[in-house]
Motif scaffolding. Sequence first.
Motif, PDB file in Angstrom:
ATOM      1  N   ASN A 333      -5.623   0.830   0.329  1.00 34.15           N
ATOM      2  CA  ASN A 333      -6.316   0.504   1.577  1.00 34.15           C
ATOM      3  C   ASN A 333      -5.647  -0.672   2.290  1.00 34.15           C
ATOM      4  OD1 ASN A 333      -8.449   2.355   1.982  1.00 34.15           O
ATOM      5  ND2 ASN A 333      -9.538   1.466   0.241  1.00 34.15           N
ATOM      6  N   VAL A 334      -5.122  -1.607   1.507  1.00 35.28           N
ATOM      7  CA  VAL A 334      -4.404  -2.750   2.099  1.00 35.28           C
ATOM      8  C   VAL A 334      -3.161  -2.258   2.835  1.00 35.28           C
ATOM      9  CG1 VAL A 334      -3.179  -4.913   1.583  1.00 35.28           C
ATOM     10  CG2 VAL A 334      -5.218  -4.299   0.265  1.00 35.28           C
ATOM     11  N   PHE A 335      -2.422  -1.360   2.172  1.00 33.85           N
ATOM     12  CA  PHE A 335      -1.165  -0.887   2.766  1.00 33.85           C
ATOM     13  C   PHE A 335      -1.432  -0.027   4.008  1.00 33.85           C
ATOM     14  CE2 PHE A 335       0.510  -0.826  -1.882  1.00 33.85           C
ATOM     15  CZ  PHE A 335       0.559  -2.201  -1.879  1.00 33.85           C
ATOM     16  N   HIS A 337      -4.019  -0.269   5.927  1.00 37.45           N
ATOM     17  CA  HIS A 337      -4.458  -1.218   6.954  1.00 37.45           C
ATOM     18  C   HIS A 337      -3.248  -1.852   7.639  1.00 37.45           C
ATOM     19  CE1 HIS A 337      -7.000  -4.363   8.747  1.00 37.45           C
ATOM     20  NE2 HIS A 337      -6.061  -5.226   8.396  1.00 37.45           N
ATOM     21  N   LYS A 338      -2.255  -2.178   6.818  1.00 34.49           N
ATOM     22  CA  LYS A 338      -1.049  -2.822   7.337  1.00 34.49           C
ATOM     23  C   LYS A 338      -0.316  -1.914   8.332  1.00 34.49           C
ATOM     24  CE  LYS A 338       2.867  -5.123   5.339  1.00 34.49           C
ATOM     25  NZ  LYS A 338       3.860  -4.755   4.357  1.00 34.49           N
ATOM     26  N   ARG A 339      -0.459  -0.603   8.135  1.00 27.78           N
ATOM     27  CA  ARG A 339       0.230   0.359   9.011  1.00 27.78           C
ATOM     28  C   ARG A 339      -0.708   0.961  10.049  1.00 27.78           C
ATOM     29  NH1 ARG A 339       2.414   0.188   4.252  1.00 27.78           N
ATOM     30  NH2 ARG A 339       4.575   0.777   3.776  1.00 27.78           N
TER      31      ARG A 339
END
Lengths: 376, 442
Positions: A333-335, A337-339
């Motif tokens: 989910n972090v990654f 979100h980053k994209r």
Amino acid sequence: MTALQELLALGDDNPNAAVEQWASAGRKVLGYWCSYIPPEIIYAAGFLPYRVRGSGARGTEKADRDMTPVCNCSFPRAVLDLAYRGQYGFLDGIVGMNGCDHSRRAFELWVERLRPPYHHFVYVPRTRKEVSLNEYVRELDKFKVSIERHFRLTIGPEALQGAVDLFNDNRSLLKKVQELFRQDRPPLTGTERHRIINASVAIPPERLNALLRALLEELKFVEGQRDFKTRIMIVGWVGDDTLLHRMIEDSRGLVVMDNCCFGARAYWNPVVLDPGDALGSLARSYLGRTGCPRMFATFDERYGMLMQGVKDYRVDGIVRTRLQFCDLHGVENVFIHKRKDQAGVPMSAPIVLDYVGQDEGRVRTRMEAFIEQLQH
Amino acid sequence: MSEYKGFHFKRFDFSKCLDTKIDLIDLINNTVGEALKKQPEKVRWIFDTMVQYIDELNACRDYPEKIVYRHFTFAPEMVYAIEGISFVPEALTFIMPTEYLCALVDEGRAMDMPDHWCGFLGGVLAPLLAGRLPKPKAVLHCNQPCDNSVAQGSVLAESFPDVEIFYLDNPYTDDEGDVQFAMDQLREGFKYLERMLGKKLDLDRFREVMSLSAQAYRLMYEINEYKKAIPCPIPTSVILRATSGAFYGLTGTERLLRWLEKHRDDAKQRYEKGIGGWREEKMRLVWNLSWPVFDYGVYDWMEEAFGAIAVAYHASEPFYQPPDIDYSKASYEELLRALALRNNNHAMGRQGRGHLMTFVNDTLKWCKEFRADAVVFAGHWQCEANWAAAQLTKEKLMEELGIPMLIMTVDQLDPRVVSAEQMVSRLEPFLEMVAEKKAQGG
């Protein structure tokens, strides 16, 4: 009964009529925990591979004693709870692996507490280095030998190759069902598709193939879905439960694609068979497929599949989700979100769920809000 | 300081908005580094392992071409053998001021990091992804002890897309095939390090490092023999925890050996005089899993109020038995085997990577060896694998040894999850019960 009705019933019931029929003929059923345990090996032994699920769990009280709700995921807790309550008593054995810490420990507790007649642990590496691939081949061979010794039988190369072909047909047909969601008005709901996927890991593969073929014929004459406003993709959901799909579709979203373990990832990549090396073929295919975030540094593959899915299925919005206490999907989910600016479609904030649905009200409100937002 | 029945615990101020973008190495130098320099001469040696860690942090600035990121359960011997500088990003969270750690955890959460992630690994997610930590030349990562480590491996890949990473698949069992599997991977790992650092592994240096490592472990076992004495001659509230840090980060160095010798001599001296640590020993505990790094005062309180001494720590007890070989002449294969065994038996990693009965049986072993009266399972709220072994451990301890175990939740680093006062309120009735049982001759 139509093929659809039959598949849905088989997917909902745990255990289902197909298993009962199989077992009543004196044939064995082996439970397995995760999609990295090739059911082909179990089937080649003449047994029915049955992926253990939490369907039917109404709570996790019995399992909570061993796996705390403080930090242990509610999906394996639900599975373990069913096992502790005797619902998996029909199994002739259970096979576990190191999918995630929660499911690994749930398997080990199952074995320690219930002492099933047969159990085996398959160690699956998290990298694709040559040495790790060789280790996985060794593990699959140990698994095969373990079945052969315990049940006093031989798993021949022809049986293994036949099983690979059969399960590849399963995957190919499931993919054809998936392709229907490219249509403007798909003939199925996402919830129905998810229930079919549940059936696909819980019934004999020949029967699944026959039912899927019949289903694809049936659906040619079915009027497509009308009652939806947006096309949704789900990312990160792990369990077999359909609650999330139902909540989205109750809010007039249609789940047209997913990037989930009990979902498209389970059947996306076929086993590429080298006839002289069935175990090696299984190892290479299972380890090499677009799989679970348990594999080190494979996010880009899943993200590529996600973006392709957005394009192919004309997705309007992505529902990001994970089960509470899931580290592996949590970090994805972090990654993602980053994209978020690259995705080209809106995505929800992470929806964190418990498997047994205690959070239904809260999540339903968030789902409704997200889908409403997509319409404006 | 906050007060509990006359005992004072640390107070934190989370009201300030801290600048998390500051250089973390500077922060550690200016806070912990300076504080350590002010320790009285007599006890300064105790903290030398921390000083060594800070020295290594500073060396990263001087020799960026040597930086090797290393997971905290990946044996440091491998880095020392190739003369790289070992940098353990998550270890920063252990020594930075608590308020900064909490601010970094919050920054990670703002990036959608799951809120259940422990401060240990969660505290470095944001600095890693934002590129605020020194760039590695090579990365050694592994999947033990938990899923969070696996997730962190993916964070490293996301943070340094142009740096190839070596991932070690830690095996599940200790059978010969799995030792070979680890050896085969470590062999590849050295080739990887040679390629990334542009230098050949010197076999003599590898021999020297593995010899230093073996000596460190032998000293640790010797020290453990003293720990078995009643009263335990080691002031547990400081030295045992320092030992833990040492074995996570410094095995294979000459400096650690000198520190362990002082540690051993100190224990021996006390043992020969028949004295314990700083307070009278009334009961002996095995402390399982996590300890409150943010306030060691919990141990002072335990010792003061109950004479309860933690004689064994889950996170620092050794299991690696160095092979009995002549290290000065050892072959590459013999050294690789030693390194594989070292890695497979890394504290925490061993219990996390393996079957849950490893956790259970290790706890039973410590209780027997160290003659424990009780066990405290201070479960880091994210240590899923260990939590799933807690109840079974508790049952086996009672069945086989008649020893009670308290199960409680902590976060090793973040007092906002469970404060020292909350821990004490859980410990107090348990220790009262153990004291009562002991008084009745139980």
